[in-house]
Design an enzyme around this catalytic site. Sequence first.
Site, short mmCIF file in Angstrom:
data_model
loop_
_atom_site.label_atom_id
_atom_site.label_comp_id
_atom_site.label_asym_id
_atom_site.label_seq_id
_atom_site.Cartn_x
_atom_site.Cartn_y
_atom_site.Cartn_z
N ARG A 121 1.29 -1.00 0.12
CA ARG A 121 -0.34 0.02 -0.23
C ARG A 121 1.04 1.28 0.14
O ARG A 121 1.08 1.63 0.88
CB ARG A 121 -0.73 -0.24 0.91
CG ARG A 121 -2.22 -1.18 1.67
CD ARG A 121 -3.42 -0.63 1.54
NE ARG A 121 -2.95 -1.22 3.61
CZ ARG A 121 -3.24 -1.37 4.33
NH1 ARG A 121 -4.41 -0.27 4.44
NH2 ARG A 121 -3.11 -1.33 5.47
N ARG A 397 -8.75 -2.50 16.22
CA ARG A 397 -8.17 -1.62 16.47
C ARG A 397 -9.69 -0.81 15.40
O ARG A 397 -10.02 0.76 14.87
CB ARG A 397 -7.11 -1.19 15.66
CG ARG A 397 -6.02 -2.12 15.67
CD ARG A 397 -4.87 -1.89 14.32
NE ARG A 397 -5.06 -1.10 14.02
CZ ARG A 397 -5.30 -0.62 12.80
NH1 ARG A 397 -5.21 -2.17 11.77
NH2 ARG A 397 -5.78 -0.04 11.92
#
Length: 429
Positions: A121, A397
């Site tokens: 990414r 998260r």
Amino acid sequence: MDKLMVEGGHPLHGEVQIGGAKNSAVALIPAALLADSPVTIDNLPNISDVEVLAELVEHIGGRVNHNGDAMTIDPRQVMPMPLPNGRVKQMRASYYMMGAMLGRFKKASIGLPGGCNLGPRPIDQHIKGFEALGAVVTNEQGSIYLRANELVGAKIYLDVVSVGATINIMLAAVKAKGKTIIENAAKEPEIIDVATLLSSMGADIKGAGTDVIRIEGKEKLKGCAHSIIPDRIEAGTYIIAAACMGSDVAVQNVIPDHLESLIAKLDEMGVDVDSDDDAVYVKGSNNRLKGVDIKTLVHPGFPTDLQQPVTSLLAKAQGTSIITDTIYNARFKHIDELRRMGADIKVEGRSAMVNGGKRLEGARVKASDLRAGAALVIAGLMADGVTEITGVHHIDRGYESLEEKLKGLGAKLWREKMTEEEQEQLKSS
């Protein structure tokens, strides 16, 4: 370290409240640093990514005050200090600190961001945008340094549609001199949310939510109050869980338009889904769900963040389904774990072929990332027996009060402490 235990076979019914969007919150907190007076953000999700960002803001001199689901950020004492690598590596979205610090101080220093491991990414589009605005970007000992004498508006064409790059360039451009045009911009609802906050602070932004965003830079931005949009991915996760195991579930505090692509696919599968202004209703799932083909695309296409949770549903549907992820090529780590539970799935390149209709059995599985964790919880709800999920910190998260919300719908799940031996096995796996 905890593991999450899920006992399968309990039908879900009742209603669940969706919190604020994780993917907005992680950009809105850095955006607040651009103001010259306090910013209050409410409807914040109570998740570890928000905590990490609050700690980063405090580390560089900001004051952060929590009040329920609201956070007030006073950025007046913030200094352009290097950001600590340990915290930055915990989450990918820490890169929004780059755009915010560059916009405010014309310089920034940050370790390379972490987060879920979903394959390459790169942040090259972010860097391309910063350079176009006049920053010099260098990579020194694993940290990125940004420096500019001044930021000047520019025309920036993104080679790939990137939510992160679109937001990061917006954060820097709102304080640049003159006009910035971002072409081939991402159109996700979270981008509109960030633009709404920046506009309330006094920024001049037009076109957020379209593929061309125009920004007229301002010298000063002021504090304001802002309420985060509901989390469409959290909502989608509960809608998928309800489609698997539901016998009448209302998913409240959502914007159904943000979930159009998911609802259309569920409809195609034979799930009974209705919606009104701010809720989606999933009527009892029949056991004859049909397999479908799904391809993830940038918004308004099917979200990559729901690819993993929906794979668990496809394992229940009759026939063969093919799910293709065009966004991230390494987002299939949940497949091996679903196979452990008895799912019949093959991965070929960017696609997974799911031969549905097999009974799932509880097993010991590991969440490799946030949405993989959600997929395994959904599979655990359907499976015979108890599923034991490690890697729970990934789930924390991005999902607020996951157990409480599912228990409120009638699911049976709980946490247990991992033994030292299990922790060692997890580290070496």
